[in-house]
Design a protein around this motif. Structure first.
Motif, short mmCIF file in Angstrom:
data_model
loop_
_atom_site.label_atom_id
_atom_site.label_comp_id
_atom_site.label_asym_id
_atom_site.label_seq_id
_atom_site.Cartn_x
_atom_site.Cartn_y
_atom_site.Cartn_z
N ASN A 39 0.95 -1.21 -0.20
CA ASN A 39 0.01 -0.11 -0.02
C ASN A 39 0.97 1.19 -0.02
O ASN A 39 1.93 1.35 0.57
CB ASN A 39 -0.83 -0.10 1.36
N SER A 44 0.30 14.24 5.51
CA SER A 44 1.10 15.47 5.78
C SER A 44 1.01 15.94 7.37
O SER A 44 1.35 16.92 7.78
CB SER A 44 0.45 16.49 4.90
N LYS A 69 -7.89 3.87 7.80
CA LYS A 69 -7.49 3.71 6.56
C LYS A 69 -6.49 2.65 6.60
O LYS A 69 -6.12 2.16 7.64
CB LYS A 69 -6.53 5.19 6.33
C1 LIG Z 1 -0.73 15.56 0.44
C2 LIG Z 1 -1.96 14.65 1.38
C3 LIG Z 1 -1.73 14.70 2.56
C4 LIG Z 1 -2.41 13.92 3.26
N1 LIG Z 1 -2.51 13.91 4.61
C5 LIG Z 1 -3.14 13.19 5.46
C6 LIG Z 1 -3.01 13.09 6.69
O1 LIG Z 1 -1.99 13.73 7.35
N2 LIG Z 1 -4.01 12.09 7.58
C7 LIG Z 1 -4.70 11.47 6.91
O2 LIG Z 1 -5.60 10.80 7.67
N3 LIG Z 1 -5.04 11.61 5.60
C8 LIG Z 1 -4.33 12.36 4.83
N4 LIG Z 1 -4.57 12.37 3.44
C9 LIG Z 1 -5.58 11.44 2.82
C10 LIG Z 1 -5.13 10.24 2.68
O3 LIG Z 1 -3.78 10.31 1.84
C11 LIG Z 1 -6.26 9.50 1.90
O4 LIG Z 1 -7.21 9.38 2.90
C12 LIG Z 1 -5.77 8.11 1.63
O5 LIG Z 1 -6.55 7.38 0.57
C13 LIG Z 1 -5.43 6.92 2.64
O6 LIG Z 1 -4.70 5.95 2.00
P1 LIG Z 1 -4.62 4.48 2.83
O7 LIG Z 1 -6.27 3.97 2.98
O8 LIG Z 1 -3.94 3.58 1.77
O9 LIG Z 1 -4.04 4.67 4.15
C14 LIG Z 1 -3.57 13.22 2.75
C15 LIG Z 1 -3.83 13.44 1.20
C16 LIG Z 1 -2.96 14.12 0.51
C17 LIG Z 1 -3.09 14.11 -0.93
#
Ligand SMILES: Cc1cc2nc3c(=O)[nH]c(=O)nc-3n(C[C@H](O)[C@H](O)[C@H](O)COP(=O)(O)O)c2cc1C
Length: 203
Positions: A39, A44, A69
């Motif tokens: 994955n 951020s 997540k």
């Molecule tokens: C630049 C950027 C920063 C992000 N920062 C966060 C964060 O700090 N915390 C969070 O929960 N989601 C954050 N997101 C959203 C997650 O990347 C998004 O929910 C993603 O689908 C999670 O993937 P996963 O389920 O594979 O972990 C961010 C998205 C972007 C584009």
């Protein structure tokens, strides 16, 4: 103008925080699921929690529609991750990897991102990332279990990969790393506008 977080609610509090706590570095985190799916997702809400020992801190903003997540789910089960640092040339792929892919789909495969085997962990990193922190889960802190609440992941750094091409006189040169940062909304920044200040020495 003053805002009472309880009156404005979590969405408005979120907007005030992500609009003002800037720029935020981006942890582009690779993890392995229990079924060995690699994955990749950007986070951020990311900083250093300790240098001795080196520990990174990343916060999941709790989703509304599911318990966690994929990154947190994977860390809970397989305990390891790689925090890849995002240079500007990787911005589009990083952004694409935040799409809500199902847990059985690897963002590496879906987006054609090349992986590089870990040195000290089983999880692979992003080959094109010039800095990769290989980490083992230290602790999960449930600051709040509510939707939009925070679950903090503390990560022990067990190996740091640095591409020699971004070094100048033995130090990481910011212009060579060319990292990007997150601002509010859909905005990002580069680190190209820099200035220098020596720290004061009290006599
Ligand atoms: C630049 C950027 C920063 C992000 N920062 C966060 C964060 O700090 N915390 C969070 O929960 N989601 C954050 N997101 C959203 C997650 O990347 C998004 O929910 C993603 O689908 C999670 O993937 P996963 O389920 O594979 O972990 C961010 C998205 C972007 C584009």
């Amino acid at each position: 103008m003053n805002f009472d977080p309880l009156s404005i609610g979590p969405t408005q509090s979120y907007r005030l925080m992500v609009g003002s706590i800037i720029p935020r570095p981006i942890a582009w985190i690779s993890t392995l699921s229990s079924k060995n799916v690699l994955n990749l997702a950007p986070y951020s809400f990311f900083t250093v929690a300790s240098c001795n020992p080196p520990v990174l801190a990343v916060t999941q903003v709790n989703p509304r529609d599911r318990a966690a997540k994929d990154t947190l789910t994977n860390l809970r089960t397989t305990k390891e991750c790689v925090v890849n640092i995002v240079s500007e040339n990787l911005a589009a792929e990083m952004n694409a990897s935040c799409a809500d892919y199902p847990a059985d789909v690897s963002e590496f495969d879906a987006l054609g991102i090349e992986s590089e085997p870990g040195h000290a962990v089983k999880v692979a990193g992003v080959k094109a990332a010039n800095v990769r922190f290989e980490c083992v889960l230290r602790e999960i802190i449930e600051v709040s279990t509510l939707p939009m609440g925070g679950t903090m992941m503390l990560l022990d750094v067990v190996n740091i990969y640095v591409n020699e091409s971004i070094l100048s006189q033995g130090q990481i040169a910011p212009e060579l790393l060319d990292a990007i940062g997150k601002l509010g909304g859909d905005l990002y920044t580069t680190t190209r506008d820099r200035f220098e200040m020596s720290r004061p020495i009290l006599k």
